[in-house]
Design a protein around this motif. Structure first.
Motif, short mmCIF file in Angstrom:
data_model
loop_
_atom_site.label_atom_id
_atom_site.label_comp_id
_atom_site.label_asym_id
_atom_site.label_seq_id
_atom_site.Cartn_x
_atom_site.Cartn_y
_atom_site.Cartn_z
N ALA A 277 0.83 -1.20 0.00
CA ALA A 277 0.00 0.00 0.00
C ALA A 277 0.86 1.25 0.00
O ALA A 277 0.39 2.33 -0.29
CB ALA A 277 -0.89 -0.01 1.22
N HIS B 216 -16.60 4.68 -9.89
CA HIS B 216 -16.26 4.83 -11.31
C HIS B 216 -17.28 5.62 -12.10
O HIS B 216 -17.09 5.90 -13.26
CB HIS B 216 -16.07 3.45 -11.96
N LYS C 216 2.21 -3.99 -7.98
CA LYS C 216 0.91 -4.26 -7.36
C LYS C 216 0.48 -5.71 -7.57
O LYS C 216 0.39 -6.18 -8.68
CB LYS C 216 -0.13 -3.34 -7.98
N HIS D 27 -18.39 8.69 -12.04
CA HIS D 27 -18.46 10.13 -11.94
C HIS D 27 -18.58 10.78 -13.31
O HIS D 27 -18.25 10.19 -14.33
CB HIS D 27 -17.26 10.68 -11.17
N HIS E 174 -17.82 13.41 -16.29
CA HIS E 174 -16.63 14.07 -16.81
C HIS E 174 -16.87 15.41 -17.45
O HIS E 174 -15.99 15.99 -18.05
CB HIS E 174 -15.92 13.14 -17.81
N ASP F 86 -19.51 20.31 -13.90
CA ASP F 86 -20.21 19.58 -12.86
C ASP F 86 -19.83 20.05 -11.46
O ASP F 86 -18.98 19.51 -10.80
CB ASP F 86 -19.95 18.08 -12.98
N SER G 70 -12.29 2.03 -2.71
CA SER G 70 -13.59 2.59 -2.39
C SER G 70 -14.03 3.68 -3.36
O SER G 70 -15.04 4.31 -3.14
CB SER G 70 -13.55 3.13 -0.97
N HIS G 71 -13.27 3.88 -4.41
CA HIS G 71 -13.66 4.98 -5.30
C HIS G 71 -14.79 4.57 -6.23
O HIS G 71 -15.04 3.41 -6.48
CB HIS G 71 -12.47 5.47 -6.09
#
Lengths: 277, 113
Positions: free
Chosen positions: A3, A39, A9, A41, A43, A47, A36-37
């Protein structure tokens, strides 16, 4: 897995057991970090209202926090940790094997080995009878403090021991990553150029000791030791220099004395551990 | 060479800060980078877009603020600017220098929605 830097990774592997000969049943170690994000959103340019957040956060702060934890743990146990860095092929592992032969029986030694692939180096160390654990960084180009913390968990070095951390052979990236070591030792062999400290200044600047290795080859090659030392001191005027040959043993006793002295410092407050071998 | 992992650390920090500062999208990030940070700004720029893909920082503009290499010269008793780590003091040519600035590798600020 890491992390801290994310490098390699999912490909970083640390051997399962610390171990000496006979305990080396390695299996994959895998753990997942939640993402936790979102996808979904938008563009579009319009906004919502933007704002500026002043963060002033060190990018390596996470690694540095892990390094501080490692350092505290080593200090509390009177452990001397040395981080050995060099380019590939400088002879770090051979040097380590010979160093262990000099120190074994006198003080406890353990080794953390870093390489992109294979456990060859840890196998070579284990053949000397001391515990070693291999970290494979996968695509990663350096060890970070998080990996070293995990490796130390499994290696469980004895209190009062000397822990050598053999970093990935690379004179660039490991310079930026504090592992929690007491001293960083850069190894440069005489088959490399005298100007290497100038070409790779970060590593020399962050090291406290430079070992010039393979000095038994000096009669056969054109290599100016004085020029190498002068170049290193342009970068780091305070760097200590030792010349060694793992092959002939020249200089090895002085190097062992450096380790004994540094271990003496690491034992401050844990003098009860000094006698054990 | 480790610029990719530096970019991952930046994106990770942006994701963590999203919880603290409640934002869903990062439009721009300013990084402060000193000449001694050991990273190549060009390759950071190159890696960042790839690393940010699929995260809240996708499409964000990465701005790099270069900080100077500054050292305290013990002979001159003042701060001097250096061109390189191995340069002597530009005024007295001495090497009794203590680096005081140039190691920065820091997320300075960000523009978010």
């Amino acid at each position: 897995m890491c992390a801290t830097c994310g490098c390699g990774k999912g490909e970083v592997r640390i051997e399962a057991g610390a171990a000496g000969p006979g305990r080396d049943h390695a299996h994959e170690h895998d753990h997942h970090h939640e993402h936790s994000h979102d996808h979904d959103h938008d563009h579009g340019p319009e906004d919502g209202e933007s704002r500026i957040i002043q963060l002033e956060q060190d990018i390596l702060s996470k690694n540095n926090a892990y390094a501080a934890a490692n350092r505290a743990r080593f200090n509390a146990a009177g452990i001397l940790a040395l981080n050995l860095v060099s380019s590939p092929g400088s002879g770090k592992t051979t040097l380590l094997v010979k160093t262990i032969e000099l120190l074994k029986g006198e003080l406890p030694v353990a080794v953390i080995e870093g390489d992109q692939q294979t456990s060859n180096d840890a196998d070579r160390i284990r053949a000397t009878g001391v515990p070693a654990i291999q970290i494979n960084t996968g695509k990663g180009c350096h060890l970070d403090a998080h990996m070293v913390g995990h490796a130390a968990d499994r290696l469980e070095p004895a209190p009062g021991s000397v822990v050598f951390i053999e970093n990935v052979g690379n004179l660039v990236c490991p310079a930026a990553f504090d592992l929690g070591e007491a001293h960083r030792v850069v190894v440069l062999s005489v088959t490399e150029g005298e100007d290497k400290p100038l070409k790779y200044p970060d590593m020399v600047a962050s090291s406290q000791l430079m070992l010039i290795s393979k000095i038994d080859l000096l009669p056969h090659i054109d290599f100016d030791v004085a020029a190498l030392v002068a170049n290193a001191r342009k970068i780091n005027p305070g760097i200590k220099v030792l010349k060694v040959s793992a092959r002939t043993g020249e200089g090895m006793e002085t190097w062992a004395n450096f380790i004994r002295g540094a271990r003496g410092l690491a034992l401050t407050g844990r003098e009860d551990l000094a006698a054990q071998g | 060479m480790h610029e990719m992992s530096i970019c991952l650390s930046v994106v990770q920090a942006l994701q963590e800060q999203a919880k603290v500062h409640s934002y869903t999208r990062v439009k721009a990030v300013w990084l402060e980078i000193g000449p001694l940070a050991g990273v190549e700004p060009e390759s950071l720029l190159f890696c960042f877009d790839a690393v940010a893909q699929g995260t809240l920082a996708e499409g964000a503009k990465l701005e790099i603020v270069h900080t100077p290499l500054v050292a305290w010269c013990m002979t001159c008793s003042k701060n001097v600017n250096l061109g390189n780590r191995f340069d002597g003091c530009p005024e007295c040519q001495g090497r009794e220098l203590q680096i005081t600035g140039g190691n920065e590798l820091r997320i300075k600020s960000m523009e978010v929605d």
